[in-house]
Design a protein around this motif. Sequence first.
Motif, PDB file in Angstrom:
ATOM      1  N   MET A   1       0.763  -1.106  -0.030  1.00  0.00           N
ATOM      2  CA  MET A   1      -0.138  -0.006  -0.127  1.00  0.00           C
ATOM      3  C   MET A   1       0.899   1.179  -0.157  1.00  0.00           C
ATOM      4  O   MET A   1       1.793   1.455   0.517  1.00  0.00           O
ATOM      5  N   ALA A   2       0.559   2.151  -1.007  1.00  0.00           N
ATOM      6  CA  ALA A   2       1.445   3.362  -0.886  1.00  0.00           C
ATOM      7  C   ALA A   2       1.276   4.195   0.157  1.00  0.00           C
ATOM      8  O   ALA A   2       0.151   4.411   0.814  1.00  0.00           O
ATOM      9  N   LYS A   3       2.297   4.977   0.683  1.00  0.00           N
ATOM     10  CA  LYS A   3       2.187   5.803   1.696  1.00  0.00           C
ATOM     11  C   LYS A   3       1.346   6.913   1.737  1.00  0.00           C
ATOM     12  O   LYS A   3       0.512   7.151   2.720  1.00  0.00           O
ATOM     13  N   ALA A   4       0.972   7.264   0.468  1.00  0.00           N
ATOM     14  CA  ALA A   4       0.160   8.486   0.480  1.00  0.00           C
ATOM     15  C   ALA A   4      -1.136   7.973   0.607  1.00  0.00           C
ATOM     16  O   ALA A   4      -2.314   8.807   1.075  1.00  0.00           O
ATOM     17  N   GLN A   5      -1.691   6.575   0.630  1.00  0.00           N
ATOM     18  CA  GLN A   5      -2.950   6.012   0.829  1.00  0.00           C
ATOM     19  C   GLN A   5      -3.262   6.039   2.261  1.00  0.00           C
ATOM     20  O   GLN A   5      -4.140   5.733   2.711  1.00  0.00           O
ATOM     21  N   ILE A   6      -2.104   6.101   3.244  1.00  0.00           N
ATOM     22  CA  ILE A   6      -2.223   5.765   4.768  1.00  0.00           C
ATOM     23  C   ILE A   6      -2.493   7.133   5.509  1.00  0.00           C
ATOM     24  O   ILE A   6      -1.737   8.008   5.190  1.00  0.00           O
ATOM     25  N   GLN A   7      -3.731   7.033   6.151  1.00  0.00           N
ATOM     26  CA  GLN A   7      -3.869   8.389   6.971  1.00  0.00           C
ATOM     27  C   GLN A   7      -3.255   8.504   8.424  1.00  0.00           C
ATOM     28  O   GLN A   7      -3.168   9.609   8.841  1.00  0.00           O
ATOM     29  N   HIS A   8      -2.950   7.287   8.738  1.00  0.00           N
ATOM     30  CA  HIS A   8      -2.543   7.030  10.396  1.00  0.00           C
ATOM     31  C   HIS A   8      -0.931   6.926  10.410  1.00  0.00           C
ATOM     32  O   HIS A   8      -0.787   6.133   9.787  1.00  0.00           O
ATOM     33  N   ALA A  10       3.013   6.564  11.410  1.00  0.00           N
ATOM     34  CA  ALA A  10       3.642   5.653  12.653  1.00  0.00           C
ATOM     35  C   ALA A  10       4.388   6.667  13.680  1.00  0.00           C
ATOM     36  O   ALA A  10       4.602   7.754  13.318  1.00  0.00           O
ATOM     37  N   ALA A  11       5.079   5.862  14.755  1.00  0.00           N
ATOM     38  CA  ALA A  11       5.959   6.865  15.758  1.00  0.00           C
ATOM     39  C   ALA A  11       7.191   5.747  15.808  1.00  0.00           C
ATOM     40  O   ALA A  11       7.101   4.479  15.761  1.00  0.00           O
ATOM     41  N   VAL A  12       8.285   6.370  15.935  1.00  0.00           N
ATOM     42  CA  VAL A  12       9.496   5.714  16.213  1.00  0.00           C
ATOM     43  C   VAL A  12       9.942   5.890  17.730  1.00  0.00           C
ATOM     44  O   VAL A  12       9.934   7.097  18.289  1.00  0.00           O
ATOM     45  N   GLY A  13      10.579   4.952  18.387  1.00  0.00           N
ATOM     46  CA  GLY A  13      10.952   5.212  19.520  1.00  0.00           C
ATOM     47  C   GLY A  13      12.473   4.853  19.584  1.00  0.00           C
ATOM     48  O   GLY A  13      12.988   3.924  18.918  1.00  0.00           O
ATOM     49  N   VAL A  14      13.283   5.574  20.392  1.00  0.00           N
ATOM     50  CA  VAL A  14      14.794   5.196  20.321  1.00  0.00           C
ATOM     51  C   VAL A  14      15.384   5.189  21.700  1.00  0.00           C
ATOM     52  O   VAL A  14      14.911   5.717  22.856  1.00  0.00           O
ATOM     53  N   ALA A  15      16.155   4.240  21.853  1.00  0.00           N
ATOM     54  CA  ALA A  15      16.805   3.774  23.055  1.00  0.00           C
ATOM     55  C   ALA A  15      18.305   3.929  22.796  1.00  0.00           C
ATOM     56  O   ALA A  15      18.951   2.935  21.852  1.00  0.00           O
ATOM     57  N   GLU A  16      19.009   5.018  22.949  1.00  0.00           N
ATOM     58  CA  GLU A  16      20.356   5.034  22.550  1.00  0.00           C
ATOM     59  C   GLU A  16      21.239   4.712  23.597  1.00  0.00           C
ATOM     60  O   GLU A  16      21.097   4.483  24.803  1.00  0.00           O
ATOM     61  N   HIS A  17      22.557   4.207  22.916  1.00  0.00           N
ATOM     62  CA  HIS A  17      23.776   3.883  23.854  1.00  0.00           C
ATOM     63  C   HIS A  17      25.009   4.400  23.335  1.00  0.00           C
ATOM     64  O   HIS A  17      25.246   3.771  22.214  1.00  0.00           O
ATOM     65  N   VAL A  24      12.695   1.543  17.251  1.00  0.00           N
ATOM     66  CA  VAL A  24      11.533   0.669  16.985  1.00  0.00           C
ATOM     67  C   VAL A  24      10.295   1.539  16.643  1.00  0.00           C
ATOM     68  O   VAL A  24       9.962   2.574  17.155  1.00  0.00           O
ATOM     69  N   THR A  25       9.727   1.138  15.247  1.00  0.00           N
ATOM     70  CA  THR A  25       8.744   1.827  14.718  1.00  0.00           C
ATOM     71  C   THR A  25       7.527   1.185  14.967  1.00  0.00           C
ATOM     72  O   THR A  25       7.249  -0.119  14.815  1.00  0.00           O
ATOM     73  N   VAL A  26       6.229   1.733  15.448  1.00  0.00           N
ATOM     74  CA  VAL A  26       5.067   1.106  15.541  1.00  0.00           C
ATOM     75  C   VAL A  26       3.916   1.826  14.902  1.00  0.00           C
ATOM     76  O   VAL A  26       4.158   3.290  14.680  1.00  0.00           O
ATOM     77  N   ALA A  27       2.864   1.195  14.505  1.00  0.00           N
ATOM     78  CA  ALA A  27       1.929   1.760  13.920  1.00  0.00           C
ATOM     79  C   ALA A  27       0.985   2.207  14.693  1.00  0.00           C
ATOM     80  O   ALA A  27       1.168   2.085  16.134  1.00  0.00           O
ATOM     81  N   PRO A 101       6.449   1.108   5.342  1.00  0.00           N
ATOM     82  CA  PRO A 101       5.405   1.602   4.513  1.00  0.00           C
ATOM     83  C   PRO A 101       4.385   2.612   4.765  1.00  0.00           C
ATOM     84  O   PRO A 101       3.003   2.250   4.561  1.00  0.00           O
ATOM     85  N   VAL A 102       4.436   3.133   5.786  1.00  0.00           N
ATOM     86  CA  VAL A 102       3.784   4.018   6.498  1.00  0.00           C
ATOM     87  C   VAL A 102       4.263   5.231   6.805  1.00  0.00           C
ATOM     88  O   VAL A 102       5.648   5.542   7.022  1.00  0.00           O
ATOM     89  N   PRO A 103       3.756   6.337   6.703  1.00  0.00           N
ATOM     90  CA  PRO A 103       4.245   7.641   6.857  1.00  0.00           C
ATOM     91  C   PRO A 103       4.779   7.717   8.326  1.00  0.00           C
ATOM     92  O   PRO A 103       3.873   7.430   9.379  1.00  0.00           O
ATOM     93  N   ILE A 104       5.970   8.382   8.775  1.00  0.00           N
ATOM     94  CA  ILE A 104       6.354   8.712  10.323  1.00  0.00           C
ATOM     95  C   ILE A 104       6.082  10.082  10.436  1.00  0.00           C
ATOM     96  O   ILE A 104       6.417  10.954   9.525  1.00  0.00           O
TER      97      ILE A 104
END
Length: 206
Positions: A1-8, A10-17, A24-27, A101-104
């Motif tokens: 599915m194209a990114k332009a078709q996705i309305q919702h 995603a979010a990215v979480g960072v654990a740095e060291h 980690v990216t979640v829908a 495959p989802v806009p962030i």
Amino acid sequence: MAKAQIQHPAAVGVAEHGNSAVLVTVAPDGGLLDRRRIDLTRGLPTHPYHHEGSWAVGRYLNSPWAREISLADAVALVERVRDSASRGAHESLEALAAAVPVPIASIAIRVCPPLPATTQERIADTRAANVADSVMYRESLAAAAEARGWSVHWYDRERVFHDAAAALGGKDIDIFLQVMGRSAGPPWQAKHKLAAAAALAAGARR
């Protein structure tokens, strides 16, 4: 599915060291979209504030791994590492955005403690020098995310699992992350769980 078709988005979480980080990216529904480890710099010292900066002002010179370096050279090294981290952050987030495959729309990074304004001041302050490298890498990721138009959420490590549970409507966050880890397969360590929780909390805040 194209990114332009996705309305919702995603979010990215960072654990740095150090100069590396787990992303980690979640829908929006909490599903795992991507998990990766990145290195923000290569071929450079990873802790120029804590190591070279400290040596420049006389800390740890009795340690067998220490060496002499001038303050001017230590400051110049910090700036080289900062520039490299900035490039690494931009390249890493660009690669992530291309793979998912989802806009962030947002990224969650551990909150940074207040530090003196200049590199020299951070080197001179023992407390600041101990955390300034980590802050530098977190700030590089934040700047790269903002350049992409993502919102940056600064999470508190002591609260982020509580916030993630709230984002899931009160579900047991430990069980939720265990299930996510089984679906992802190894490695699924504490840092992956932390990044996932941060992403879940950031997605809900948005």
